[in-house]
Design a protein around this motif. Structure first.
Motif, mmCIF file in Angstrom:
data_model
loop_
_atom_site.group_PDB
_atom_site.id
_atom_site.type_symbol
_atom_site.label_atom_id
_atom_site.label_comp_id
_atom_site.label_asym_id
_atom_site.label_seq_id
_atom_site.Cartn_x
_atom_site.Cartn_y
_atom_site.Cartn_z
ATOM 1 N N LEU A 136 7.114 3.488 -5.389
ATOM 2 C CA LEU A 136 6.100 3.118 -4.402
ATOM 3 C C LEU A 136 4.922 4.078 -4.412
ATOM 4 C CD1 LEU A 136 8.312 2.120 -1.350
ATOM 5 C CD2 LEU A 136 7.442 0.685 -3.192
ATOM 6 N N ARG A 142 6.178 0.315 5.404
ATOM 7 C CA ARG A 142 5.559 -0.807 6.112
ATOM 8 C C ARG A 142 5.047 -1.864 5.154
ATOM 9 N NH1 ARG A 142 2.197 2.629 9.367
ATOM 10 N NH2 ARG A 142 3.705 3.194 10.923
ATOM 11 N N GLU A 143 4.707 -1.443 3.958
ATOM 12 C CA GLU A 143 4.142 -2.353 2.957
ATOM 13 C C GLU A 143 5.169 -3.401 2.544
ATOM 14 O OE1 GLU A 143 1.061 -2.383 1.367
ATOM 15 O OE2 GLU A 143 0.422 -0.861 2.788
ATOM 16 N N GLU A 167 3.958 4.486 5.859
ATOM 17 C CA GLU A 167 3.046 3.478 5.320
ATOM 18 C C GLU A 167 3.667 2.758 4.119
ATOM 19 O OE1 GLU A 167 -0.042 0.992 5.354
ATOM 20 O OE2 GLU A 167 0.408 2.508 6.865
ATOM 21 N N PHE A 168 4.326 3.505 3.245
ATOM 22 C CA PHE A 168 5.009 2.873 2.102
ATOM 23 C C PHE A 168 6.049 1.870 2.597
ATOM 24 C CE2 PHE A 168 4.194 6.830 -0.606
ATOM 25 C CZ PHE A 168 3.172 6.228 -1.310
ATOM 26 N N ALA A 201 5.392 -4.715 -0.267
ATOM 27 C CA ALA A 201 5.611 -4.621 -1.714
ATOM 28 C C ALA A 201 7.039 -4.220 -2.072
ATOM 29 C CB ALA A 201 4.633 -3.620 -2.315
ATOM 30 N N TRP A 202 7.771 -3.623 -1.160
ATOM 31 C CA TRP A 202 9.116 -3.157 -1.504
ATOM 32 C C TRP A 202 10.210 -4.105 -1.040
ATOM 33 C CZ3 TRP A 202 13.091 -2.059 1.833
ATOM 34 C CH2 TRP A 202 12.767 -1.946 3.187
#
Length: 53
Positions: free
Chosen positions: A29, A43-44, A40-41, A46-47
């Motif tokens: 990430l 919350r994204e 923040e990672f 993308a994961w």
């Protein structure tokens, strides 16, 4: 319901520049330099399990 295990979130030890590499399963990430970066990672979207693994 799915038999798939939950994603594994890994926050690596600090590197020489004090950043910590963050991974979900085998997907990187990025590098977190503090708690705000880590949050923040996570919350994204993308994961999410559909995109990782």
């Amino acid at each position: 319901m799915t038999d798939r295990p939950s994603p594994r979130i890994v926050v690596h030890p600090p590197s020489a520049d004090d950043g910590r590499r963050v991974q979900v399963d085998a997907t990187s990430l990025g590098v977190a330099y503090g708690v705000a970066d880590l949050l923040e990672f996570l919350r994204e979207p993308a994961w999410t399990p559909k995109k990782c693994g």
